[in-house]
Scaffold this motif. Structure first.
Motif, PDB file in Angstrom:
ATOM      1  N   HIS A   1      -0.066   6.414  -7.546  1.00 53.78           N
ATOM      2  CA  HIS A   1      -0.165   5.056  -7.496  1.00 53.78           C
ATOM      3  C   HIS A   1       1.064   4.826  -8.984  1.00 53.78           C
ATOM      4  O   HIS A   1       2.111   4.238  -8.574  1.00 53.78           O
ATOM      5  CB  HIS A   1      -1.191   4.286  -8.476  1.00 53.78           C
ATOM      6  CG  HIS A   1      -0.948   2.795  -8.950  1.00 53.78           C
ATOM      7  ND1 HIS A   1      -0.684   1.878  -7.863  1.00 53.78           N
ATOM      8  CD2 HIS A   1      -0.765   2.202  -9.995  1.00 53.78           C
ATOM      9  CE1 HIS A   1      -0.451   0.659  -8.736  1.00 53.78           C
ATOM     10  NE2 HIS A   1      -0.555   1.022  -9.989  1.00 53.78           N
ATOM     11  N   ASP A   2       1.183   5.905  -9.777  1.00 52.30           N
ATOM     12  CA  ASP A   2       2.347   5.981 -10.933  1.00 52.30           C
ATOM     13  C   ASP A   2       3.635   6.176 -10.256  1.00 52.30           C
ATOM     14  O   ASP A   2       4.644   5.654 -10.558  1.00 52.30           O
ATOM     15  CB  ASP A   2       1.802   7.037 -11.966  1.00 52.30           C
ATOM     16  CG  ASP A   2       0.887   6.295 -12.825  1.00 52.30           C
ATOM     17  OD1 ASP A   2       0.654   5.306 -12.857  1.00 52.30           O
ATOM     18  OD2 ASP A   2       0.103   7.223 -13.702  1.00 52.30           O
ATOM     19  N   GLU A   3       3.684   7.125  -9.224  1.00 53.69           N
ATOM     20  CA  GLU A   3       4.871   7.519  -8.430  1.00 53.69           C
ATOM     21  C   GLU A   3       5.321   6.169  -7.253  1.00 53.69           C
ATOM     22  O   GLU A   3       6.390   6.161  -7.535  1.00 53.69           O
ATOM     23  CB  GLU A   3       4.756   8.809  -7.431  1.00 53.69           C
ATOM     24  CG  GLU A   3       4.352   9.881  -8.287  1.00 53.69           C
ATOM     25  CD  GLU A   3       3.838  11.039  -7.401  1.00 53.69           C
ATOM     26  OE1 GLU A   3       4.217  12.220  -7.658  1.00 53.69           O
ATOM     27  OE2 GLU A   3       3.242  10.781  -6.425  1.00 53.69           O
TER      28      GLU A   3
ATOM     29  N   PHE B   1       8.186   4.891   0.365  1.00 48.03           N
ATOM     30  CA  PHE B   1       7.189   4.646  -0.597  1.00 48.03           C
ATOM     31  C   PHE B   1       5.818   3.656  -0.166  1.00 48.03           C
ATOM     32  O   PHE B   1       4.862   3.665  -0.599  1.00 48.03           O
ATOM     33  CB  PHE B   1       7.786   4.157  -2.181  1.00 48.03           C
ATOM     34  CG  PHE B   1       8.228   2.724  -1.998  1.00 48.03           C
ATOM     35  CD1 PHE B   1       7.426   1.840  -2.867  1.00 48.03           C
ATOM     36  CD2 PHE B   1       9.183   2.302  -1.309  1.00 48.03           C
ATOM     37  CE1 PHE B   1       7.688   0.318  -2.957  1.00 48.03           C
ATOM     38  CE2 PHE B   1       9.706   0.930  -1.319  1.00 48.03           C
ATOM     39  CZ  PHE B   1       9.012   0.080  -2.071  1.00 48.03           C
ATOM     40  N   LEU B   2       6.146   3.066   1.114  1.00 47.45           N
ATOM     41  CA  LEU B   2       4.976   2.197   1.336  1.00 47.45           C
ATOM     42  C   LEU B   2       4.238   2.770   2.824  1.00 47.45           C
ATOM     43  O   LEU B   2       5.188   3.440   3.799  1.00 47.45           O
ATOM     44  CB  LEU B   2       5.618   0.852   1.719  1.00 47.45           C
ATOM     45  CG  LEU B   2       6.216   0.126   0.655  1.00 47.45           C
ATOM     46  CD1 LEU B   2       6.521  -1.285   0.974  1.00 47.45           C
ATOM     47  CD2 LEU B   2       4.992   0.058  -0.441  1.00 47.45           C
TER      48      LEU B   2
ATOM     49  N   VAL C   1       0.924  -1.352  -0.119  1.00 49.41           N
ATOM     50  CA  VAL C   1       0.073   0.039  -0.149  1.00 49.41           C
ATOM     51  C   VAL C   1       0.956   1.183   0.077  1.00 49.41           C
ATOM     52  O   VAL C   1       1.728   1.355   0.788  1.00 49.41           O
ATOM     53  CB  VAL C   1      -0.838  -0.011   1.190  1.00 49.41           C
ATOM     54  CG1 VAL C   1      -1.802   1.398   1.222  1.00 49.41           C
ATOM     55  CG2 VAL C   1      -1.703  -1.278   1.343  1.00 49.41           C
ATOM     56  N   ARG C   2       0.827   2.244  -0.872  1.00 52.70           N
ATOM     57  CA  ARG C   2       1.398   3.293  -1.154  1.00 52.70           C
ATOM     58  C   ARG C   2       1.320   4.284   0.195  1.00 52.70           C
ATOM     59  O   ARG C   2       0.405   4.320   0.838  1.00 52.70           O
ATOM     60  CB  ARG C   2       1.359   3.956  -2.534  1.00 52.70           C
ATOM     61  CG  ARG C   2      -0.291   4.637  -2.639  1.00 52.70           C
ATOM     62  CD  ARG C   2      -0.223   5.013  -3.718  1.00 52.70           C
ATOM     63  NE  ARG C   2      -1.269   5.991  -4.062  1.00 52.70           N
ATOM     64  CZ  ARG C   2      -2.584   5.472  -4.539  1.00 52.70           C
ATOM     65  NH1 ARG C   2      -2.613   4.092  -4.790  1.00 52.70           N
ATOM     66  NH2 ARG C   2      -3.753   6.133  -4.880  1.00 52.70           N
ATOM     67  N   LYS C   3       2.458   5.009   0.341  1.00 52.55           N
ATOM     68  CA  LYS C   3       2.379   6.028   1.285  1.00 52.55           C
ATOM     69  C   LYS C   3       1.444   7.104   1.079  1.00 52.55           C
ATOM     70  O   LYS C   3       1.151   7.379  -0.280  1.00 52.55           O
ATOM     71  CB  LYS C   3       3.693   6.513   1.855  1.00 52.55           C
ATOM     72  CG  LYS C   3       4.447   7.321   0.733  1.00 52.55           C
ATOM     73  CD  LYS C   3       5.824   7.648   1.084  1.00 52.55           C
ATOM     74  CE  LYS C   3       6.050   8.574   2.144  1.00 52.55           C
ATOM     75  NZ  LYS C   3       7.243   9.084   2.367  1.00 52.55           N
ATOM     76  N   ALA C   4       0.934   7.926   2.132  1.00 52.28           N
ATOM     77  CA  ALA C   4       0.116   9.218   1.827  1.00 52.28           C
ATOM     78  C   ALA C   4       0.918  10.069   1.088  1.00 52.28           C
ATOM     79  O   ALA C   4       1.974  10.375   1.269  1.00 52.28           O
ATOM     80  CB  ALA C   4      -0.453   9.718   3.411  1.00 52.28           C
ATOM     81  N   GLY C   5       0.118  10.701   0.256  1.00 48.28           N
ATOM     82  CA  GLY C   5       0.424  11.700  -0.650  1.00 48.28           C
ATOM     83  C   GLY C   5       1.221  11.156  -1.815  1.00 48.28           C
ATOM     84  O   GLY C   5       1.797  12.113  -2.605  1.00 48.28           O
TER      85      GLY C   5
END
Length: 241
Positions: free
Chosen positions: A138-140, A218-219, A131-135
């Motif tokens: 998905h592409d980043e 990033f997570l 799960v990506r970090k806040a802010g």
């Protein structure tokens, strides 16, 4: 290839051992013959009491339309297939799974490292559901994962295979991706990636420590389920693809 990964949770009133027996003896023979399946593998937790899930079921297809026909599309934990074996497998799911508590992801597999020769049976596997970090978009997230983190993760001591599963429909997926790392021994896995009872870990080896430190870039670790298990390939008609 396209891949459907289901994180299995047993139904209420069933023990883990009962779940495993039913899954392996009753459901797996059906799932192997689902229309379009070219590879099917199951992963059992090495420590069921510390695991967040009772197992992983991973089904591969050459064609995304065939996968959707058999197992539904992104955005729902349930599905209603019309074809024969797929329909039979879905009906059997209610005998041993809690469908509403079963996360899943549909994605394309990208193999970043493989020293296994294609046979992953009996290897120990760490699956991190990312799960990506806040802010971060998905592409980043994907850009950082592929271009910054993967070169570090490939060098973790003991890793013999590393694959990424990238969702085919990110807006409807429950996760931003899956990182799958394989080891020949459980000790090697734990040295690089920690034990089963925590979503976080703190390795000592410099080449294991570097990717752990990068994870924070990033997570969202607290939102990242992970699963440590031993894999069995139940069917492989992929021809090494």
């Amino acid at each position: 290839m396209y891949k459907h990964v289901a994180l299995l949770v047993r139904k209420a009133g069933m023990s883990h051992d009962e779940f495993v027996t039913y899954w392996q003896d009753n459901h797996t023979p059906i799932a192997r013959d689902i229309e379009g399946v070219v590879r099917y593998q199951t992963v059992l937790p090495v420590d069921p009491e510390a695991s967040e899930f009772d197992g992983l079921a991973e089904l591969y297809f050459d064609d995304l339309d065939a996968l959707h026909d058999a197992l539904g599309s992104e955005g729902s934990r349930d599905y209603d297939p019309a074809k024969g074996k797929a329909r039979e497998a879905r009906a059997d799911v209610d005998n041993f799974l809690d469908v509403e508590r079963r996360p899943r992801i549909i994605g394309e597999e990208v193999v970043e490292k493989d020293e296994t020769g294609g046979d992953t049976t009996d290897l120990y596997k760490h699956s991190a559901f990312l799960v990506r970090k806040a802010g971060m978009s998905h592409d980043e997230f994907l850009d950082h994962w592929a271009n910054t983190h993967v070169p570090l993760a490939r060098e973790i001591p003991g890793v013999v295979r590393y694959a990424r599963v990238v969702p085919t429909d990110p807006e409807r997926a429950e996760f931003d991706g899956v990182a799958e790392l394989y080891f020949e021994s459980l000790d090697a896995l734990r040295a690089g990636l920690g034990h089963e009872s925590s979503r976080d870990y703190d390795p000592d080896h410099p080449k294991a420590k570097a990717p752990r430190e990068d994870v924070d870039n990033f997570l969202s670790i607290g939102d990242r389920p992970r699963f440590v298990g031993r894999e069995t390939v139940q069917k492989d008609a992929s021809g090494g693809r």
